[in-house]
Design a protein around this motif. Sequence first.
Motif, PDB file in Angstrom:
ATOM      1  N   VAL A  98      24.709  94.037  23.557  1.00 46.47           N
ATOM      2  CA  VAL A  98      25.011  92.746  22.954  1.00 46.47           C
ATOM      3  C   VAL A  98      23.803  92.289  22.145  1.00 46.47           C
ATOM      4  CG1 VAL A  98      24.214  91.418  24.964  1.00 46.47           C
ATOM      5  CG2 VAL A  98      25.913  90.415  23.405  1.00 46.47           C
ATOM      6  N   ASP A  99      24.074  91.650  21.017  1.00 48.50           N
ATOM      7  CA  ASP A  99      23.030  91.152  20.140  1.00 48.50           C
ATOM      8  C   ASP A  99      22.802  89.675  20.420  1.00 48.50           C
ATOM      9  OD1 ASP A  99      21.246  90.854  18.022  1.00 48.50           O
ATOM     10  OD2 ASP A  99      22.839  90.504  16.539  1.00 48.50           O
ATOM     11  N   VAL A 100      21.632  89.355  20.959  1.00 51.50           N
ATOM     12  CA  VAL A 100      21.241  87.950  21.125  1.00 51.50           C
ATOM     13  C   VAL A 100      20.591  87.527  19.815  1.00 51.50           C
ATOM     14  CG1 VAL A 100      19.856  86.312  22.448  1.00 51.50           C
ATOM     15  CG2 VAL A 100      20.910  88.274  23.594  1.00 51.50           C
ATOM     16  N   THR A 101      21.176  86.538  19.154  1.00 49.75           N
ATOM     17  CA  THR A 101      20.758  86.222  17.797  1.00 49.75           C
ATOM     18  C   THR A 101      20.664  84.718  17.567  1.00 49.75           C
ATOM     19  OG1 THR A 101      21.301  86.531  15.441  1.00 49.75           O
ATOM     20  CG2 THR A 101      23.153  86.334  16.975  1.00 49.75           C
ATOM     21  N   THR A 102      19.804  84.344  16.620  1.00 47.35           N
ATOM     22  CA  THR A 102      19.728  82.957  16.160  1.00 47.35           C
ATOM     23  C   THR A 102      20.362  82.804  14.787  1.00 47.35           C
ATOM     24  OG1 THR A 102      17.542  83.356  15.205  1.00 47.35           O
ATOM     25  CG2 THR A 102      17.615  82.489  17.466  1.00 47.35           C
ATOM     26  N   GLU A 103      20.925  83.875  14.239  1.00 47.04           N
ATOM     27  CA  GLU A 103      21.555  83.846  12.922  1.00 47.04           C
ATOM     28  C   GLU A 103      23.074  83.748  13.089  1.00 47.04           C
ATOM     29  OE1 GLU A 103      21.143  86.065   8.626  1.00 47.04           O
ATOM     30  OE2 GLU A 103      20.854  87.262  10.437  1.00 47.04           O
ATOM     31  N   ASP A 104      23.680  82.781  12.431  1.00 53.61           N
ATOM     32  CA  ASP A 104      25.118  82.552  12.568  1.00 53.61           C
ATOM     33  C   ASP A 104      25.893  83.783  12.111  1.00 53.61           C
ATOM     34  OD1 ASP A 104      27.713  81.637  12.649  1.00 53.61           O
ATOM     35  OD2 ASP A 104      27.306  79.777  11.556  1.00 53.61           O
ATOM     36  N   PRO A 105      26.643  84.443  13.012  1.00 55.45           N
ATOM     37  CA  PRO A 105      27.386  85.643  12.618  1.00 55.45           C
ATOM     38  C   PRO A 105      28.731  85.332  11.973  1.00 55.45           C
ATOM     39  CG  PRO A 105      27.652  85.276  14.958  1.00 55.45           C
ATOM     40  CD  PRO A 105      26.740  84.186  14.457  1.00 55.45           C
ATOM     41  N   GLY A 106      29.120  84.050  11.964  1.00 57.12           N
ATOM     42  CA  GLY A 106      30.426  83.673  11.433  1.00 57.12           C
ATOM     43  C   GLY A 106      31.487  83.656  12.518  1.00 57.12           C
ATOM     44  N   VAL A 107      32.502  82.829  12.302  1.00 57.01           N
ATOM     45  CA  VAL A 107      33.537  82.638  13.326  1.00 57.01           C
ATOM     46  C   VAL A 107      34.242  83.938  13.661  1.00 57.01           C
ATOM     47  CG1 VAL A 107      35.752  81.498  13.795  1.00 57.01           C
ATOM     48  CG2 VAL A 107      33.884  80.206  12.744  1.00 57.01           C
ATOM     49  N   GLU A 108      34.507  84.771  12.660  1.00 52.58           N
ATOM     50  CA  GLU A 108      35.274  85.994  12.914  1.00 52.58           C
ATOM     51  C   GLU A 108      34.519  86.985  13.794  1.00 52.58           C
ATOM     52  OE1 GLU A 108      38.460  86.280  12.281  1.00 52.58           O
ATOM     53  OE2 GLU A 108      38.237  84.231  11.558  1.00 52.58           O
ATOM     54  N   SER A 109      33.202  86.846  13.873  1.00 49.54           N
ATOM     55  CA  SER A 109      32.420  87.710  14.763  1.00 49.54           C
ATOM     56  C   SER A 109      32.256  87.102  16.147  1.00 49.54           C
ATOM     57  CB  SER A 109      31.036  87.956  14.154  1.00 49.54           C
ATOM     58  OG  SER A 109      31.132  88.737  12.985  1.00 49.54           O
ATOM     59  N   LEU A 110      32.875  85.940  16.375  1.00 50.29           N
ATOM     60  CA  LEU A 110      32.766  85.272  17.677  1.00 50.29           C
ATOM     61  C   LEU A 110      34.116  85.138  18.377  1.00 50.29           C
ATOM     62  CD1 LEU A 110      30.229  82.452  16.736  1.00 50.29           C
ATOM     63  CD2 LEU A 110      29.770  84.511  18.071  1.00 50.29           C
ATOM     64  N   ARG A 111      35.201  85.588  17.744  1.00 56.10           N
ATOM     65  CA  ARG A 111      36.506  85.499  18.394  1.00 56.10           C
ATOM     66  C   ARG A 111      37.168  86.866  18.386  1.00 56.10           C
ATOM     67  NH1 ARG A 111      41.283  83.963  15.385  1.00 56.10           N
ATOM     68  NH2 ARG A 111      41.056  84.450  13.162  1.00 56.10           N
ATOM     69  N   LYS A 112      37.892  87.161  19.448  1.00 59.05           N
ATOM     70  CA  LYS A 112      38.579  88.447  19.578  1.00 59.05           C
ATOM     71  C   LYS A 112      40.029  88.252  19.173  1.00 59.05           C
ATOM     72  CE  LYS A 112      39.270  92.342  22.697  1.00 59.05           C
ATOM     73  NZ  LYS A 112      38.966  92.948  24.003  1.00 59.05           N
ATOM     74  N   THR A 113      40.410  88.850  18.052  1.00 64.30           N
ATOM     75  CA  THR A 113      41.723  88.586  17.465  1.00 64.30           C
ATOM     76  C   THR A 113      42.798  89.564  17.924  1.00 64.30           C
ATOM     77  OG1 THR A 113      41.109  89.924  15.534  1.00 64.30           O
ATOM     78  CG2 THR A 113      40.689  87.542  15.430  1.00 64.30           C
ATOM     79  N   SER A 114      42.397  90.690  18.539  1.00 58.03           N
ATOM     80  CA  SER A 114      43.370  91.684  18.991  1.00 58.03           C
ATOM     81  C   SER A 114      42.720  92.565  20.040  1.00 58.03           C
ATOM     82  CB  SER A 114      43.850  92.547  17.816  1.00 58.03           C
ATOM     83  OG  SER A 114      42.785  93.374  17.351  1.00 58.03           O
ATOM     84  N   PRO A 115      43.524  93.320  20.811  1.00 66.56           N
ATOM     85  CA  PRO A 115      42.918  94.207  21.822  1.00 66.56           C
ATOM     86  C   PRO A 115      41.937  95.215  21.234  1.00 66.56           C
ATOM     87  CG  PRO A 115      45.267  93.953  22.228  1.00 66.56           C
ATOM     88  CD  PRO A 115      44.995  93.303  20.903  1.00 66.56           C
ATOM     89  N   GLY A 116      42.138  95.591  19.987  1.00 63.89           N
ATOM     90  CA  GLY A 116      41.243  96.573  19.378  1.00 63.89           C
ATOM     91  C   GLY A 116      40.047  95.980  18.666  1.00 63.89           C
TER      92      GLY A 116
END
Length: 402
Positions: A98-116
């Motif tokens: 896991v990447d612990v970051t202070t840079e905003d990765p964007g919403v799409e990198s913070l939500r799981k949209t499908s099992p894959g």
Amino acid sequence: SCNMRIQVGPDTTAITSTPSYPMADTFKLHSRPAATRKIYLDFNGHVTPAGIWNDASDPDMVNAPWSIDGSPDFSDAEKAVVQETCRRVAEHFAPWNVDVTTEDPGVESLRKTSPGDLSYGIRVVIGAVTGEAGGVAHLNSFSSSVDDPCFVYTEAGYGANVIAGIASHEVGHTVSLVHQGQNPGDGEYFGGHGTGAFSWSPIMGNGLRPVNQWAKGEYEDASSTQDNLVAIANLTSGIPLVADDHGGTLAAATVAPGLSVTGGGVISSASDLDLFKFTAGRGNIVITPKVSLFAPNLRLQIRVLNSTGTVLGTFTGAGTAGNMAPAPITFFAPTGGVYYLELKGIGNGDGITSGYTDYGSIGIYSFVASWQDFIQKPVAAIILTERAVSFQSPWPLMVGLL
């Protein structure tokens, strides 16, 4: 040969040796940039849409940026706290991919949209909220289909140790962890035990002591025996372990060529051994080991082994928060040949009423080592020949040296 240091394993020196990063990079920090799971430490303020943490008919939740002085701009002092917080949380989650970051990765990198979908994570909103608890989180929300943040509620005077302790605790909830308390005693939140080198607390309790680790309820009268290391990697909302960076047997040891090496890696569990193999001549082997510069979880032990795995020397860190790595080591190799360095985490105290076991003694390390050249001396050949004797002699035929 050229006496150049060869890097073996991941380069962890930024964590173990760099006091601070450029202030301009404070909001660009990443512990594992290539990891697709993210822990985003959001100091910049956030608007949580209605319906995630409140009713859909309620207003959006607005959290102002974190600040010490109330100014919207981040001072160097504030940036230093942000950097240290990131480093502390990165040490807590070092064994997982896991990447612990202070840079905003964007919403799409913070939500799981499908099992894959393998690109997701958790936003940790950090800022002042009057009258609230230390923080809140939704259980198992790390893999949520929406940007469902957890929160760290700061108060005036909170340093990086407090902010990071609460942040790791709340992220723990998002990957299935429950509170660790003590019955009877501290109830829902165990505040830790011991003094000095044996002062310790669990992250999922009130984990703010100098040594602050994941736990499984080994301390006295624990209210929960949940195995944190196993639970964090759960298949539903968890984070997978990072691949082992160095083998744990003589046959699988990482080979260090030449006469010196810079090594790095992560000890991910009590059973994880990292071995390095090298060929040295008779003389001093010099090793300078380090662990995370800020709040290491890893109390490091280094052993020197010979070619058959026999232990020739054992060196350990003192175990206090600032001395978790062994002091610089000079070991005399009695003969030339193959040697190994074995690195692992160890406990300090019994872990029941003071100190900790090797269970949570995990984290990031680096080392620099050098040794003498191994020179194979040539072996002189002795040639035996027969010389015939042409005269009568009372002595038998002689075999001489030519």
